[in-house]
Write a protein that holds these residues in place. Structure first.
Motif, PDB file in Angstrom:
ATOM      1  N   HIS A  28       0.916  -1.342   0.012  1.00 22.19           N
ATOM      2  CA  HIS A  28      -0.017  -0.103   0.115  1.00 22.19           C
ATOM      3  C   HIS A  28       0.995   1.307   0.016  1.00 22.19           C
ATOM      4  O   HIS A  28       0.685   2.200  -0.634  1.00 22.19           O
ATOM      5  CB  HIS A  28      -0.832   0.062   1.316  1.00 22.19           C
ATOM      6  N   ALA A  29       1.804   1.287   0.731  1.00 25.11           N
ATOM      7  CA  ALA A  29       2.726   2.306   1.037  1.00 25.11           C
ATOM      8  C   ALA A  29       3.549   2.715  -0.533  1.00 25.11           C
ATOM      9  O   ALA A  29       3.639   3.830  -0.907  1.00 25.11           O
ATOM     10  CB  ALA A  29       3.570   2.314   2.263  1.00 25.11           C
ATOM     11  N   ALA A  30       4.004   1.357  -1.128  1.00 21.14           N
ATOM     12  CA  ALA A  30       4.605   1.542  -2.294  1.00 21.14           C
ATOM     13  C   ALA A  30       3.800   2.083  -3.298  1.00 21.14           C
ATOM     14  O   ALA A  30       4.196   2.838  -4.053  1.00 21.14           O
ATOM     15  CB  ALA A  30       5.449   0.221  -2.625  1.00 21.14           C
ATOM     16  N   SER A  31       2.345   1.560  -3.220  1.00 16.86           N
ATOM     17  CA  SER A  31       1.594   2.092  -4.275  1.00 16.86           C
ATOM     18  C   SER A  31       1.386   3.563  -4.249  1.00 16.86           C
ATOM     19  O   SER A  31       1.303   4.403  -5.340  1.00 16.86           O
ATOM     20  CB  SER A  31       0.116   1.279  -4.070  1.00 16.86           C
ATOM     21  N   ALA A 136      15.282  -3.478 -15.974  1.00 15.60           N
ATOM     22  CA  ALA A 136      15.274  -5.060 -15.981  1.00 15.60           C
ATOM     23  C   ALA A 136      15.024  -5.301 -14.711  1.00 15.60           C
ATOM     24  O   ALA A 136      14.190  -6.235 -14.164  1.00 15.60           O
ATOM     25  CB  ALA A 136      16.714  -5.528 -15.884  1.00 15.60           C
ATOM     26  N   GLU A 137      15.423  -4.332 -13.591  1.00 13.60           N
ATOM     27  CA  GLU A 137      15.051  -4.673 -11.900  1.00 13.60           C
ATOM     28  C   GLU A 137      13.347  -4.234 -11.977  1.00 13.60           C
ATOM     29  O   GLU A 137      12.985  -4.799 -11.236  1.00 13.60           O
ATOM     30  CB  GLU A 137      15.645  -3.549 -11.391  1.00 13.60           C
ATOM     31  N   ILE A 138      12.913  -3.280 -12.640  1.00 17.77           N
ATOM     32  CA  ILE A 138      11.637  -2.889 -12.707  1.00 17.77           C
ATOM     33  C   ILE A 138      10.731  -3.956 -13.110  1.00 17.77           C
ATOM     34  O   ILE A 138       9.720  -4.452 -12.516  1.00 17.77           O
ATOM     35  CB  ILE A 138      11.282  -1.746 -13.166  1.00 17.77           C
ATOM     36  N   GLU A 139      11.348  -4.955 -14.385  1.00 18.11           N
ATOM     37  CA  GLU A 139      10.458  -5.712 -14.824  1.00 18.11           C
ATOM     38  C   GLU A 139      10.604  -7.160 -13.992  1.00 18.11           C
ATOM     39  O   GLU A 139       9.431  -7.825 -13.800  1.00 18.11           O
ATOM     40  CB  GLU A 139      11.175  -6.148 -16.275  1.00 18.11           C
ATOM     41  N   GLU A 140      11.694  -7.315 -13.284  1.00 21.17           N
ATOM     42  CA  GLU A 140      11.700  -8.490 -12.409  1.00 21.17           C
ATOM     43  C   GLU A 140      10.810  -8.236 -11.097  1.00 21.17           C
ATOM     44  O   GLU A 140       9.969  -9.118 -10.681  1.00 21.17           O
ATOM     45  CB  GLU A 140      13.159  -8.597 -11.827  1.00 21.17           C
ATOM     46  N   LEU A 141      10.668  -6.882 -10.467  1.00 19.21           N
ATOM     47  CA  LEU A 141       9.711  -6.761  -9.485  1.00 19.21           C
ATOM     48  C   LEU A 141       8.289  -6.794  -9.948  1.00 19.21           C
ATOM     49  O   LEU A 141       7.547  -7.230  -9.429  1.00 19.21           O
ATOM     50  CB  LEU A 141      10.088  -5.342  -8.986  1.00 19.21           C
ATOM     51  N   THR A 143       7.147  -8.703 -12.296  1.00 14.55           N
ATOM     52  CA  THR A 143       6.789  -9.954 -12.478  1.00 14.55           C
ATOM     53  C   THR A 143       6.434 -10.533 -11.303  1.00 14.55           C
ATOM     54  O   THR A 143       5.570 -11.479 -10.955  1.00 14.55           O
ATOM     55  CB  THR A 143       7.981 -10.790 -13.141  1.00 14.55           C
ATOM     56  N   ARG A 144       7.378 -10.418 -10.193  1.00 14.07           N
ATOM     57  CA  ARG A 144       7.096 -10.961  -8.790  1.00 14.07           C
ATOM     58  C   ARG A 144       5.614 -10.378  -8.221  1.00 14.07           C
ATOM     59  O   ARG A 144       5.040 -11.311  -7.445  1.00 14.07           O
ATOM     60  CB  ARG A 144       8.077 -10.314  -7.872  1.00 14.07           C
ATOM     61  N   VAL A 145       5.515  -9.203  -8.477  1.00 17.16           N
ATOM     62  CA  VAL A 145       4.133  -8.506  -8.013  1.00 17.16           C
ATOM     63  C   VAL A 145       3.019  -9.204  -8.563  1.00 17.16           C
ATOM     64  O   VAL A 145       1.970  -9.669  -8.001  1.00 17.16           O
ATOM     65  CB  VAL A 145       4.009  -7.140  -8.142  1.00 17.16           C
ATOM     66  N   VAL A 146       3.121  -9.381 -10.147  1.00 13.79           N
ATOM     67  CA  VAL A 146       2.025 -10.122 -10.925  1.00 13.79           C
ATOM     68  C   VAL A 146       1.609 -11.613 -10.528  1.00 13.79           C
ATOM     69  O   VAL A 146       0.423 -11.904 -10.069  1.00 13.79           O
ATOM     70  CB  VAL A 146       2.088 -10.224 -12.290  1.00 13.79           C
TER      71      VAL A 146
END
Length: 162
Positions: A28-31, A136-141, A143-146
């Motif tokens: 929630h805080a990250a969002s 690439a880091e953003i894409e990895e994150l 993917t994990r959130v998905v």
């Protein structure tokens, strides 16, 4: 010799109810932090974050019925309709009754809405730069959130059926 994994340490049982141990609050805080960053970056495009999400779907999928647009965004029509009205007033989208089903309203990009896509191409790079992450880091994150979202949806469906 093979390295051994460090033992997992878990917070003491009484700590599980601490706010800073709640993944829901961390997400929630990250969002909220992302929304604030997007608010600043999207100001140049004249879009709010929810409007940007609508535009992303339309740039990717083309014309869609409001119902399908809402499904992609996980928004109900009561939330989506005011967004679409504002985008229509701004000249970025058009809404019209479907010729196949008059109960359905289709949303499409105007020429101005299609042209805005070019300017929006810099948004992901600006987000990456602002977060000091590479794409690439953003894409990895992402993917994990998905994957987490999929598991949460499955868990909620399972609990509802019990």
């Amino acid at each position: 010799m093979t390295p051994t994994a460090a033992p997992r340490t878990e917070p003491a049982e009484q700590d599980w109810l601490r706010l800073d141990h709640q993944i829901c609050f961390s997400l929630h805080a990250a969002s909220r932090a992302f929304n604030g960053l997007y608010r600043v970056i999207l100001k140049d495009l004249g879009l709010t974050y929810p409007q940007y999400l609508v535009m992303l779907v339309l740039w990717e999928r083309g014309d869609l019925p409001v119902k399908q647009l809402g499904e992609h965004l996980r928004l109900d029509s009561g939330t989506l309709s005011p967004l679409l009205k504002r985008l229509e007033t701004a000249g970025l989208v058009s809404r019209r009754r479907s010729t196949r089903d008059e109960r359905s309203v289709e949303v499409g990009l105007t020429e101005q809405g299609r042209a805005l896509r070019e300017r929006a191409l810099e948004v992901p790079r600006r987000i990456a730069a602002a977060t000091d992450c590479d794409l690439a880091e953003i894409e990895e994150l992402r993917t994990r959130v998905v994957h987490l979202t999929e598991r949460l949806d499955a868990a909620a469906a399972h609990l509802e059926n019990d």
